[in-house]
Design a protein around this motif. Structure first.
Motif, PDB file in Angstrom:
ATOM      1  N   MET A   1       0.828  -1.202   0.000  1.00 13.33           N
ATOM      2  CA  MET A   1       0.000   0.000   0.000  1.00 13.33           C
ATOM      3  C   MET A   1       0.866   1.257   0.000  1.00 13.33           C
ATOM      4  SD  MET A   1      -2.563   1.188   3.050  1.00 13.33           S
ATOM      5  CE  MET A   1      -1.230   1.831   4.068  1.00 13.33           C
ATOM      6  N   GLU A   2       1.860   1.279   0.861  1.00  8.50           N
ATOM      7  CA  GLU A   2       2.682   2.480   0.997  1.00  8.50           C
ATOM      8  C   GLU A   2       3.609   2.672  -0.194  1.00  8.50           C
ATOM      9  OE1 GLU A   2       4.375   2.243   4.938  1.00  8.50           O
ATOM     10  OE2 GLU A   2       2.530   3.135   5.760  1.00  8.50           O
ATOM     11  N   ARG A   3       3.949   1.592  -0.873  1.00  4.81           N
ATOM     12  CA  ARG A   3       4.756   1.694  -2.096  1.00  4.81           C
ATOM     13  C   ARG A   3       3.882   1.868  -3.329  1.00  4.81           C
ATOM     14  NH1 ARG A   3       9.218  -3.199  -1.082  1.00  4.81           N
ATOM     15  NH2 ARG A   3      10.257  -2.224   0.708  1.00  4.81           N
ATOM     16  N   ARG A   4       2.580   1.835  -3.130  1.00  6.82           N
ATOM     17  CA  ARG A   4       1.602   1.978  -4.223  1.00  6.82           C
ATOM     18  C   ARG A   4       1.858   0.923  -5.308  1.00  6.82           C
ATOM     19  NH1 ARG A   4      -0.979   7.151  -3.656  1.00  6.82           N
ATOM     20  NH2 ARG A   4      -1.427   7.356  -5.880  1.00  6.82           N
ATOM     21  N   GLN A   5       2.123  -0.311  -4.842  1.00 10.25           N
ATOM     22  CA  GLN A   5       2.345  -1.414  -5.766  1.00 10.25           C
ATOM     23  C   GLN A   5       1.055  -1.811  -6.460  1.00 10.25           C
ATOM     24  OE1 GLN A   5       5.527  -3.507  -2.713  1.00 10.25           O
ATOM     25  NE2 GLN A   5       4.265  -4.848  -3.988  1.00 10.25           N
ATOM     26  N   ARG A   6       1.169  -2.338  -7.642  1.00  9.65           N
ATOM     27  CA  ARG A   6       0.003  -2.832  -8.363  1.00  9.65           C
ATOM     28  C   ARG A   6      -0.554  -4.082  -7.694  1.00  9.65           C
ATOM     29  NH1 ARG A   6      -0.680  -1.567 -13.694  1.00  9.65           N
ATOM     30  NH2 ARG A   6      -1.235  -3.725 -14.163  1.00  9.65           N
ATOM     31  N   GLU A   7       0.348  -5.008  -7.327  1.00 14.74           N
ATOM     32  CA  GLU A   7      -0.070  -6.285  -6.761  1.00 14.74           C
ATOM     33  C   GLU A   7       0.860  -6.705  -5.634  1.00 14.74           C
ATOM     34  OE1 GLU A   7      -1.972  -8.511 -10.667  1.00 14.74           O
ATOM     35  OE2 GLU A   7       0.081  -8.992 -10.059  1.00 14.74           O
TER      36      GLU A   7
END
Length: 270
Positions: free
Chosen positions: A228-234
């Motif tokens: 979430m904090e890295r704004r990852q796709r998956e």
């Protein structure tokens, strides 16, 4: 100060995410906790408050559209906006389709209202606020939303639908700067499967999966918070899960055998 809503926050992954976020952000956190069990929500809220987080407890049944919309509206009114929506609420199920009678099949629809529609309704209501903050949506799916699992037809269907919805939404929201992170946990050491539906649509009371290698809930929550904090796709969890999604493309029979092996009694018990 991040303003975060977590559904399904009274226990398991949602509760642990709340605790970890509170420890990490301390006074710089405004946290809305939603689930059906008020007593459990209050206990989690107290743990988060002990680290300095501001909390709002809102008993919510996400299978009801009006309650989803009220949750978002109340949180935004309390904290003045929204930065992250974590769609974590869900219900499990274990049943072979052939064991579900026509009179009991309606629980498939009830499960879909919680696992899919609860996320859709919450997300739809939250969209204007997340666009304003260029925030983030987290969708907690399952490895059963990447690979169909025998004995979990209803659950897999709901999680595949959830994954498809949020994959499409991610592209829609890209110009608005809103990130969408889809998490795919495997077997996690929580009680969700014990409370899920059996063939008659009643609480199963047991898990149909082998759990000797279940991921600790703290590790699962940590990976989702990190994503979430890295704004990852998956966030695809477990080596088996990462391998399975690719092997499925070239050797689907192998993945089917892997899925059967995950069940306690694949031919007689889901």
């Amino acid at each position: 100060m991040p303003r975060i809503i977590i559904t399904g926050a009274s226990d398991g992954i949602g509760a642990e995410m709340a605790r970890q976020l509170a420890q990490q952000h301390r006074q710089a956190l405004q946290l809305t906790l939603a689930a059906r069990n008020l007593e459990h929500l209050q206990a989690v809220a107290a743990q988060c408050q002990a680290h300095g987080a501001q909390t709002l407890v809102l008993p919510t049944d996400v299978s009801e559209e009006n309650q989803c919309r009220a949750l978002i509206a109340s949180s935004v009114q309390q904290f003045g906006g929204l930065d992250v929506l974590v769609n974590n609420a869900g219900v499990s199920a274990h049943a072979l389709l052939s064991d579900v009678s026509a009179e009991h099949l309606a629980w498939y629809e009830r499960l879909m209202r919680t696992n899919l529609w609860g996320s859709v309704w919450c997300t739809h209501e939250a969209l204007p606020h997340l666009k304003a903050s260029r925030g983030c949506i987290v969708a907690v799916s399952s490895l059963a939303g990447l690979v169909g699992v025998p004995g979990r037809t209803a659950y897999s269907a709901s999680k595949f639908a959830m994954s498809g919805f949020f994959e499409a939404l991610r592209t829609e929201l890209k110009p608005a700067g809103v990130a969408v992170t889809i998490a795919y946990p495997g077997v996690v050491d929580t009680r969700i499967r014990y409370h899920g539906y059996n063939a008659q649509g009643e609480a199963a009371g047991v898990s149909g999966l082998k759990e000797n290698h279940a991921m600790p809930v703290a590790e699962c929550a940590r990976l989702i918070v990190q994503g979430m904090e890295r704004r990852q796709r998956e966030v695809v969890m477990t080596r088996q899960g990462k391998l399975g999604r690719w092997v499925k493309l070239i050797a689907p029979g192998v993945v089917e055998r892997m899925a059967l092996a995950a069940l306690k009694h694949p031919h007689t018990d889901a």
